[in-house]
Design a protein around this motif. Sequence first.
Motif, PDB file in Angstrom:
ATOM      1  N   UNK A 186      57.424  82.771  55.484  1.00 39.12           N
ATOM      2  CA  UNK A 186      56.213  82.256  54.654  1.00 39.12           C
ATOM      3  C   UNK A 186      56.554  82.005  53.075  1.00 39.12           C
ATOM      4  N   UNK A 187      57.604  82.906  52.529  1.00 41.38           N
ATOM      5  CA  UNK A 187      58.196  82.755  51.414  1.00 41.38           C
ATOM      6  C   UNK A 187      58.716  81.224  51.236  1.00 41.38           C
ATOM      7  N   UNK A 188      59.503  81.360  52.266  1.00 44.76           N
ATOM      8  CA  UNK A 188      60.382  79.982  52.422  1.00 44.76           C
ATOM      9  C   UNK A 188      59.435  78.668  52.350  1.00 44.76           C
ATOM     10  N   UNK A 189      58.314  78.617  53.172  1.00 42.62           N
ATOM     11  CA  UNK A 189      57.638  77.748  53.567  1.00 42.62           C
ATOM     12  C   UNK A 189      56.385  77.165  52.497  1.00 42.62           C
ATOM     13  N   UNK A 190      56.092  78.194  51.583  1.00 38.57           N
ATOM     14  CA  UNK A 190      54.706  78.076  50.976  1.00 38.57           C
ATOM     15  C   UNK A 190      55.242  77.998  49.519  1.00 38.57           C
ATOM     16  N   UNK A 191      56.507  78.334  48.800  1.00 39.34           N
ATOM     17  CA  UNK A 191      56.504  78.354  47.417  1.00 39.34           C
ATOM     18  C   UNK A 191      57.585  77.472  47.116  1.00 39.34           C
ATOM     19  N   UNK A 192      57.196  77.191  45.799  1.00 42.32           N
ATOM     20  CA  UNK A 192      58.365  75.998  45.164  1.00 42.32           C
ATOM     21  C   UNK A 192      59.732  76.945  44.546  1.00 42.32           C
ATOM     22  N   UNK A 193      60.697  75.743  44.491  1.00 39.57           N
ATOM     23  CA  UNK A 193      61.987  76.729  43.877  1.00 39.57           C
ATOM     24  C   UNK A 193      61.629  77.052  42.592  1.00 39.57           C
ATOM     25  N   UNK A 194      62.365  78.434  42.219  1.00 41.50           N
ATOM     26  CA  UNK A 194      62.220  79.068  41.193  1.00 41.50           C
ATOM     27  C   UNK A 194      60.800  80.202  41.448  1.00 41.50           C
ATOM     28  N   UNK A 195      59.776  79.995  41.641  1.00 43.54           N
ATOM     29  CA  UNK A 195      58.815  80.786  42.134  1.00 43.54           C
ATOM     30  C   UNK A 195      59.085  81.444  43.180  1.00 43.54           C
ATOM     31  N   UNK A 196      59.747  80.878  44.227  1.00 38.98           N
ATOM     32  CA  UNK A 196      60.309  81.469  45.589  1.00 38.98           C
ATOM     33  C   UNK A 196      61.388  82.548  45.022  1.00 38.98           C
ATOM     34  N   UNK A 197      62.220  82.253  44.261  1.00 38.67           N
ATOM     35  CA  UNK A 197      63.256  83.098  43.500  1.00 38.67           C
ATOM     36  C   UNK A 197      62.695  84.509  43.238  1.00 38.67           C
ATOM     37  N   UNK A 198      61.515  84.174  42.506  1.00 38.66           N
ATOM     38  CA  UNK A 198      60.868  85.411  41.570  1.00 38.66           C
ATOM     39  C   UNK A 198      60.089  86.193  42.998  1.00 38.66           C
ATOM     40  N   UNK A 199      59.406  85.659  43.921  1.00 34.06           N
ATOM     41  CA  UNK A 199      59.058  86.458  45.158  1.00 34.06           C
ATOM     42  C   UNK A 199      60.089  87.275  45.821  1.00 34.06           C
ATOM     43  N   UNK A 200      61.143  86.462  45.932  1.00 36.25           N
ATOM     44  CA  UNK A 200      62.434  87.017  46.890  1.00 36.25           C
ATOM     45  C   UNK A 200      62.815  88.268  45.838  1.00 36.25           C
TER      46      UNK A 200
END
Length: 460
Positions: free
Chosen positions: A296-310
């Motif tokens: 869900x992180x990979x599919x729903x978040x844009x670059x950068x924001x995805x990194x913060x959630x990771x």
Amino acid sequence: MALDLFVVLVYAAGMLVLGYYGMRRAKTHEDYLVAGRNLGPSLYMGTMAATVLGGASTVGTVRLGYVHGISGFWLCAALGTGIIALNLFLAKPLLKLKIFTVTQVLEKRYNPMARQASAVIMLTYALMVVVTSILAIGTVLQVLFGLPFWISVLLGGGVVVVYSTIGGMWSLTLTDIVQFVIKTVGLMFILLPICLYRVGGWDELVAKLPASSFSFTAIGWDTIITYFMIYFFGILIGQDIWQRVFTARDEKVAQYAGTFAGVYCILYGLACALIGMAAHVLIPDLDNVNNAFAAIVKASLPDGIRGLVIAAALAAMMSTASAGLLAASTVLTEDLLPRVRGGKQSSLGVNRLFTLLTGIAVLGIALVVNDVISALTLAYNLLVGGMLIPLIGAIFWKRATTCGAITSMTLGFVTALVFMFKDGLDANTPIYYSLAVALVSFVLVSVLSRKPGAVVAGAA
């Protein structure tokens, strides 16, 4: 994914820097193990919540939400209520003891042999808690960055081992506070709202999922009861959690800040379950539900924001991993090592060495185990089945004897292992039968081994 990888690398570097500052504050044996017993409300609340909410609570609860709906939050609810009970009712007497390990309570009530026997169980539990979180770290890095699983485990787990080894509890406290903030923002204030937005809002979530997904008992009463039997009681007697209690400045800090941490755990569980439910709508045909969080992180978040959630997910996992690692090494250096060194107590250098060696061992174990909730269930089954009855007996039953305690620990531990092997790690029978066997053996052996007219030293 380059921007996401950069964000995660910055986070990892920050953890190592905080570990270095923790090393500078850890000047004594007591600093290294319990942060000098001097944490105030903010530090105590953050480190307590961060310790409990790790890989199983994050990745596991998202998976439960994906499969069972909102009722997946019960895992975190059991942990949170355990934290509240521990801090409200047990923190005051524990702080007065000025001890380092759970097993020291058993020595005070029974004798050194009981301490050694319980230390083996506690060490097994703590090691598996670390393995659980490192597995979760490896899973996230593998799915999101396409790394081989073994490299993901060694990289993510390696950061935990390094900062835990150099600074002990002070490093853990400083990193926990940052991790607490990052995971709160990343998971509760970024990932959850974006997931609900992608679904189309709350009304769409309700429309696209079956009604059972919104039932708080859909996971089954037997599972809910088992979660409380395992995780609620496990929190009450776990070395990683007690060691956090020992860091509080006084009982008021523990009671108020600890209760807040417990409530936070319950809310965190609700957020993760909702993320899992959104993932079920957005990715309905997921091949492996264990990867629901990463997917869900990979599919729903844009670059950068995805990194913060990771980074937020890694924060949750690393905080629990480091707590379990220090707990395991503390049991080794405080309970088991003095036995083979003629009673000689461990120094700061010895503490650091054994934290490093324990970390290396844990990384090896993580490479051969592959399910985060099963690993956590294994840990808590062994802990509760082996130690809950003799520890409660130590506090509340005057007729309890050392023979009864050791027999109970041994038979409870073995029974949990047998039924996990027979019925599987996810079965309810290991905890029920191990507690029943532990209780019966504890009472019978204590009654039969107590000499007529004898006074049990230390009885309340």
